[in-house]
Design a protein around this motif. Structure first.
Motif, short mmCIF file in Angstrom:
data_model
loop_
_atom_site.label_atom_id
_atom_site.label_comp_id
_atom_site.label_asym_id
_atom_site.label_seq_id
_atom_site.Cartn_x
_atom_site.Cartn_y
_atom_site.Cartn_z
N LEU A 50 0.84 -1.31 0.14
CA LEU A 50 0.21 -0.19 -0.12
C LEU A 50 0.71 1.12 0.03
CD1 LEU A 50 -2.79 -1.03 2.48
CD2 LEU A 50 -3.25 -1.52 -0.39
N GLU A 51 1.92 1.50 0.84
CA GLU A 51 2.90 2.59 0.68
C GLU A 51 4.25 2.55 -0.52
OE1 GLU A 51 4.54 3.34 4.50
OE2 GLU A 51 2.32 2.32 5.45
N ARG A 52 4.34 1.65 -0.19
CA ARG A 52 5.95 1.13 -1.47
C ARG A 52 4.41 1.06 -2.99
NH1 ARG A 52 11.02 -1.01 2.16
NH2 ARG A 52 10.28 0.35 3.73
N GLU A 53 3.76 0.33 -2.41
CA GLU A 53 2.95 0.22 -4.13
C GLU A 53 4.38 -1.07 -5.39
OE1 GLU A 53 2.37 3.39 -5.75
OE2 GLU A 53 0.59 4.17 -4.42
N HIS B 83 -5.92 -3.62 -9.00
CA HIS B 83 -6.33 -2.69 -8.43
C HIS B 83 -4.72 -2.06 -8.29
CE1 HIS B 83 -8.29 0.56 -6.39
NE2 HIS B 83 -7.31 0.42 -4.90
N LYS B 84 -4.93 -0.65 -8.89
CA LYS B 84 -3.65 -0.01 -9.07
C LYS B 84 -2.00 -1.30 -9.30
CE LYS B 84 -4.88 3.45 -5.98
NZ LYS B 84 -4.89 3.76 -4.92
N ASN B 85 -0.91 -1.39 -8.24
CA ASN B 85 -0.35 -2.38 -8.14
C ASN B 85 -1.22 -3.81 -7.46
OD1 ASN B 85 -0.28 -0.57 -5.60
ND2 ASN B 85 0.97 -2.16 -4.72
N ILE B 86 -2.11 -3.70 -7.21
CA ILE B 86 -2.84 -5.28 -6.98
C ILE B 86 -3.47 -6.27 -7.42
CG2 ILE B 86 -4.01 -6.12 -4.65
CD1 ILE B 86 -3.33 -3.26 -3.01
#
Lengths: 256, 204
Positions: free
Chosen positions: B70-73, B175-178
């Motif tokens: 979530l932070e470092r993606e 979803h984004k990097n997930i």
């Protein structure tokens, strides 16, 4: 989706692949690693490897061998032979096997439940070996040597309730016969359970596989159909192309 | 390095083998430091939702996973049950999921008329969304599935692919990097090899 077609590879005591008839008359097929590589290239749906004498010889699984074999399999691999407990199964899963196949141990509901709880039902297949005696189907153990009074439908319901996610329904009488699955056996068991039933024992060619699906099986398996060619049973590892399967199933109405 | 999260669940060696086969080094890790310095993370998973989630929680890796993802993606791929863990919850259990994807997991109940058996174990073609990062849009996509539960997403934009099992079922989320895939790429021949390759090359 398309039903699975599963080559079943039998290992003898010296880890050579063999094919049997009625659970005896072992014929040498080849080196397991070579055969797995060929099946990889043919993009098979799944393979099932059974160490056929492990239980009878009370032999432990060779985990190094299984791990090496699993590392060659870029398709799902199920493995059976001598697995009696969670302790037996744990290192087999760790070696890279997706699904364990239980023979006699599938009658032990505590073990089946413990395996399903730890690894999920999808990782536990029960292999039910059947033989027809006096016009009744009966479940057998120990390579067919021990005949029980249980009928396959009762056994199938019991293993499903215990937590098995799949039933491999093996017809000993037709093992290696290459004349098709037994419709009565396959349909009665498939109707009785909600988990997938894999028909095994009798298939010799593609049309038999399609028949098995029409009988109600969710997937069809064979040893002979993928290792022999022609009436003289010359050894040749084959597997139908994705296109051939789609056409065949469409024609036979077996695909959904 | 590609890091496969070891929390005692899932077929780790199959993933390592396939990454190696397509030319990437991957390692198995169960320490926070290794998760935080990973280039890519893979969250495997098989079995029951609660059992897996409890093990993940018990591994004490969730805080570092949250930091990494979530932070470092750092890109993360959830595989099979690993995808379902990305959602909020599952009908299969009582414990909460990671909650990174707005979706819940429910049991598959195909209409009896389809004559389909649950668990679904087998191959299915995946129809991917035009923006799906991990798929080759327009070419054949065939993968091996083994599941009884399916994820339902709140937002259509998070659905990267669907397969048919008596109706459309979510086969991949993004979803984004997930990322998450319901199938097993590590057991899906060249189709899976290509997808894992895309995860490494395209996800950053």
């Amino acid at each position: 989706m398309r039903p699975r077609i599963i080559p079943v590879l039998l290992l003898d005591s010296r880890k050579r692949l063999v094919k049997t008839r009625r659970f005896s008359e072992e014929v040498y097929i080849g080196d397991p690693f070579n055969v797995v590589r060929i099946l990889n290239e043919k993009e098979v749906d799944e393979i099932c490897v059974l160490d056929i004498n492990a239980s009878v010889e009370e032999r432990r699984s060779d985990l190094g061998f299984i791990a090496e074999l699993a590392s060659e399999c870029f398709m799902p691999l199920s493995y059976g032979g001598g697995i009696k407990s969670v302790a037996d199964a744990a290192p087999i899963f760790a070696a890279g096997v997706e699904k364990v196949v239980l023979g006699r141990a599938s009658s032990d509901s505590v073990t089946v439940r413990a395996l399903a709880d730890s690894y999920g039902s999808q990782a536990v297949a029960a292999c039910i070996d059947c033989r027809r005696v006096d016009n009744h189907w009966r479940v057998a153990f120990d390579r067919g040597r021990t005949l029980t009074n249980t009928d396959p439908v009762t056994q199938a319901i019991a293993v499903e309730q215990a937590g098995a996610g799949e039933i491999i329904l093996q017809n000993i009488d037709r093992d290696g016969a290459q004349n098709g699955y037994d419709a009565g056996l396959v349909s009665s068991v498939s109707e009785a359970v909600t988990v997938p039933v894999v028909a095994l024992g009798g298939a010799g060619d593609l049309s038999h596989l399609a028949e098995g699906l029409r009988m109600g099986a969710s997937a069809v398996a064979s040893g002979s159909a993928f290792v022999f060619i022609g009436r003289l049973r010359a050894v040749l590892i084959t597997y139908p192309s994705s296109q051939d399967v789609n056409e065949l199933f469409k024609k036979s109405g077996a695909a959904s | 390095m590609i890091t496969i999260i070891n929390y005692g669940v899932g077929n780790l060696s199959a993933l390592i083998n396939m990454f190696e086969f397509i030319g990437y080094d991957a390692r198995i890790a169960d320490e926070s430091s290794r998760i935080l310095d990973a280039s890519h993370l893979v969250l495997p998973g098989v079995g029951a939702f609660d059992a897996a989630m409890n093990r993940l929680r018990g591994s004490r890796l969730i805080p570092s996973l949250e930091q990494a993802v979530l932070e470092r993606e750092i890109p993360l791929l959830g595989v099979c049950l690993g995808m379902q863990l990305l959602g909020r919850r599952s009908e299969e259990g009582l414990t909460k999921g990671l909650g990174w994807i707005a979706g819940d997991t429910v049991r598959m109940q195909p209409e009896p008329s389809f004559n389909l058996k649950v668990p679904f174990m087998g191959w299915a073609g995946v129809e991917c969304s035009p923006s799906a990062t991990l798929f080759d849009v327009g070419s054949e996509q065939r993968f091996y599935f083994t599941h009884s539960y399916q994820m339902r997403c709140d937002h259509q934009s998070n659905i990267a692919g669907i397969h048919q099992f008596g109706g459309p079922v979510v086969s991949a989320v993004q979803h984004k990097n997930i990322y998450g895939v319901q199938f097993h790429p590590e057991k899906s021949h060249r189709f899976g090899m290509r997808l894992l390759g895309h995860f490494i090359e395209r996800s950053r």
